[in-house]
Write an enzyme that holds these catalytic residues in place. Structure first.
Site, PDB file in Angstrom:
ATOM      1  N   GLU A 190      -2.185   8.910   8.542  1.00 51.58           N
ATOM      2  CA  GLU A 190      -0.722   8.753   8.479  1.00 51.58           C
ATOM      3  C   GLU A 190      -0.034   9.614   9.546  1.00 51.58           C
ATOM      4  OE1 GLU A 190       1.425   6.827   6.608  1.00 51.58           O
ATOM      5  OE2 GLU A 190      -0.238   5.747   5.677  1.00 51.58           O
ATOM      6  N   CYS A 201     -11.113   2.579   0.927  1.00 55.08           N
ATOM      7  CA  CYS A 201      -9.681   2.870   1.053  1.00 55.08           C
ATOM      8  C   CYS A 201      -9.203   2.060   2.250  1.00 55.08           C
ATOM      9  CB  CYS A 201      -9.461   4.363   1.291  1.00 55.08           C
ATOM     10  SG  CYS A 201      -7.769   4.779   1.768  1.00 55.08           S
ATOM     11  N   CYS A 255      -4.432  -1.740  -1.780  1.00 50.00           N
ATOM     12  CA  CYS A 255      -4.596  -0.311  -2.055  1.00 50.00           C
ATOM     13  C   CYS A 255      -5.717  -0.179  -3.078  1.00 50.00           C
ATOM     14  CB  CYS A 255      -3.279   0.235  -2.621  1.00 50.00           C
ATOM     15  SG  CYS A 255      -3.406   1.915  -3.251  1.00 50.00           S
ATOM     16  N   ASP A 263       0.870  -1.182   0.000  1.00 48.38           N
ATOM     17  CA  ASP A 263       0.000   0.000   0.000  1.00 48.38           C
ATOM     18  C   ASP A 263       0.906   1.232   0.000  1.00 48.38           C
ATOM     19  OD1 ASP A 263      -2.398   1.550   0.205  1.00 48.38           O
ATOM     20  OD2 ASP A 263      -2.040   1.784   2.350  1.00 48.38           O
ATOM     21  N   SER A 264       0.273   2.405  -0.011  1.00 41.60           N
ATOM     22  CA  SER A 264       1.042   3.652   0.051  1.00 41.60           C
ATOM     23  C   SER A 264       1.633   3.866   1.450  1.00 41.60           C
ATOM     24  CB  SER A 264       0.128   4.823  -0.283  1.00 41.60           C
ATOM     25  OG  SER A 264      -0.940   4.874   0.660  1.00 41.60           O
ATOM     26  N   HIS A 277      -7.037   2.530   4.344  1.00 42.07           N
ATOM     27  CA  HIS A 277      -6.729   3.294   5.555  1.00 42.07           C
ATOM     28  C   HIS A 277      -7.961   3.475   6.456  1.00 42.07           C
ATOM     29  CE1 HIS A 277      -3.022   4.623   3.499  1.00 42.07           C
ATOM     30  NE2 HIS A 277      -2.614   5.141   4.636  1.00 42.07           N
TER      31      HIS A 277
HETATM   32  N1  DGL Z   1      -4.799   2.986   1.192  1.00 43.97           N
HETATM   33  C1  DGL Z   1      -4.824   3.263  -0.212  1.00 43.97           C
HETATM   34  C2  DGL Z   1      -6.175   3.016  -0.796  1.00 43.97           C
HETATM   35  O1  DGL Z   1      -6.811   2.054  -0.409  1.00 43.97           O
HETATM   36  C3  DGL Z   1      -4.104   4.532  -0.621  1.00 43.97           C
HETATM   37  C4  DGL Z   1      -4.562   5.776   0.027  1.00 43.97           C
HETATM   38  C5  DGL Z   1      -3.668   6.971  -0.256  1.00 43.97           C
HETATM   39  O2  DGL Z   1      -2.447   6.836  -0.178  1.00 43.97           O
HETATM   40  O3  DGL Z   1      -4.212   8.033  -0.575  1.00 43.97           O
HETATM   41  O4  DGL Z   1      -6.634   3.703  -1.670  1.00 43.97           O
END
Ligand code: DGL
Length: 279
Positions: A161, A193, A84, A21-22, A195
């Site tokens: 984050e 997402c 992600c 992921d990011s 996150h």
């Molecule tokens: N967690 C990722 C997603 O599901 C990336 C979120 C991001 O870095 O903006 O989209």
């Protein structure tokens, strides 16, 4: 159906599964992997030097994901979970065509679960995922009668984050994005997402318990279990280990990760190979 290209992978059953992921988001998938498939080992990569991905262009995402995948496949993984949504919504098919390892996206399993359970479905996601319409299309294929509203929430990932989920200000930020979905009388909310499960305590304050919450991570890992069985590469050992890598600051990642995982993950910083791809 098993992709014939992967036949003969059986001897790889003890190799780890790659999860990327990011940043911290993919840990929600990793935790689910530990829960549903406790004998699988994992290699986790968070591209924390370049987070957020949520407002990146498709060309940027393709370059980033190609670099991660090149590194992942060199590390020796038997399968990759693209944990992600932003990447899954935009570059999954191209990546699946380019790399000789099974790669699973997260949008389809999440969308199918939502389509089975809801009729008025809200999707909160990054701006790039919302603009891609990937959830709307996948839900419509499974349940053409369902109504879908997608909302891009650019502020959520930076708050997570930066470890600011408990800030009083976070509740009002989340309310601002959720309010229009509540006004539409949604019966189901998709965390579009990886996150966003970190925001669960805030979302619980703001949403009626009657609204179903869909965490696509649960359904992605269930799909991965089926795929491992179909390919004959489910781990047959009882020892599992996870290794953690980031492109950015190690300490900041460990701090954010430990609350979610319940332990402070040993983490190394890596420099991804700068590969030039022909397009
Ligand atoms: N967690 C990722 C997603 O599901 C990336 C979120 C991001 O870095 O903006 O989209």
């Amino acid at each position: 159906m098993v992709n014939p290209a992967y036949r003969g992978l059986e001897r790889f059953d003890s190799l780890p599964i790659g999860v990327f992921d990011s940043g911290l988001g993919g840990l929600t998938v990793l935790r689910e992997l530990h829960r549903q498939l406790p004998y699988e080992s994992a290699v986790y990569f968070g591209d924390t030097a370049r987070v957020p991905y949520g407002d990146r262009s498709e060309a940027e995402l393709l370059q980033f994901v190609r670099e991660i995948m090149t590194w992942m496949t060199q590390s020796g993984v038997k399968m990759v979970l693209m944990a992600c949504n932003t990447s899954s919504a935009t570059v999954l098919e191209q990546i699946q065509a380019e790399f000789p390892v099974p790669v699973l996206g997260i949008v389809l399993p999440g969308a199918r679960a939502a389509a089975r359970q809801g009729q008025r479905i809200g999707v909160i996601a990054t701006p790039t995922t919302a603009a891609s319409n990937a959830y709307r299309q996948a839900i419509a294929e499974a349940n053409p009668a369902a109504l879908v509203w997608q909302v891009g929430c650019p502020e959520f990932v930076p708050l997570i984050e930066q470890n600011r989920v408990s800030d009083p200000q976070t509740v009002s930020v989340v309310r601002q994005y959720i309010g229009p979905l509540i006004a539409k009388k949604i019966d189901t909310l998709v965390y579009g997402c990886t996150h966003y499960p970190y925001l669960e305590p805030v979302l619980r304050q703001l949403l009626s318990p009657l609204i179903r919450k869909i965490d696509p991570a649960v359904h992605m890992v269930a799909a991965a279990a089926k795929e491992l069985d179909a390919l004959g590469i489910r781990s047959s050992t009882t020892m599992s280990t996870s290794r953690f890598y980031v492109s950015g600051n190690v300490r900041q990642f460990q701090q954010g990760a430990s609350g979610w995982l319940g332990y402070r993950p040993d983490t190394q910083q890596v420099v991804l190979p700068k590969t030039v791809f022909q397009t």
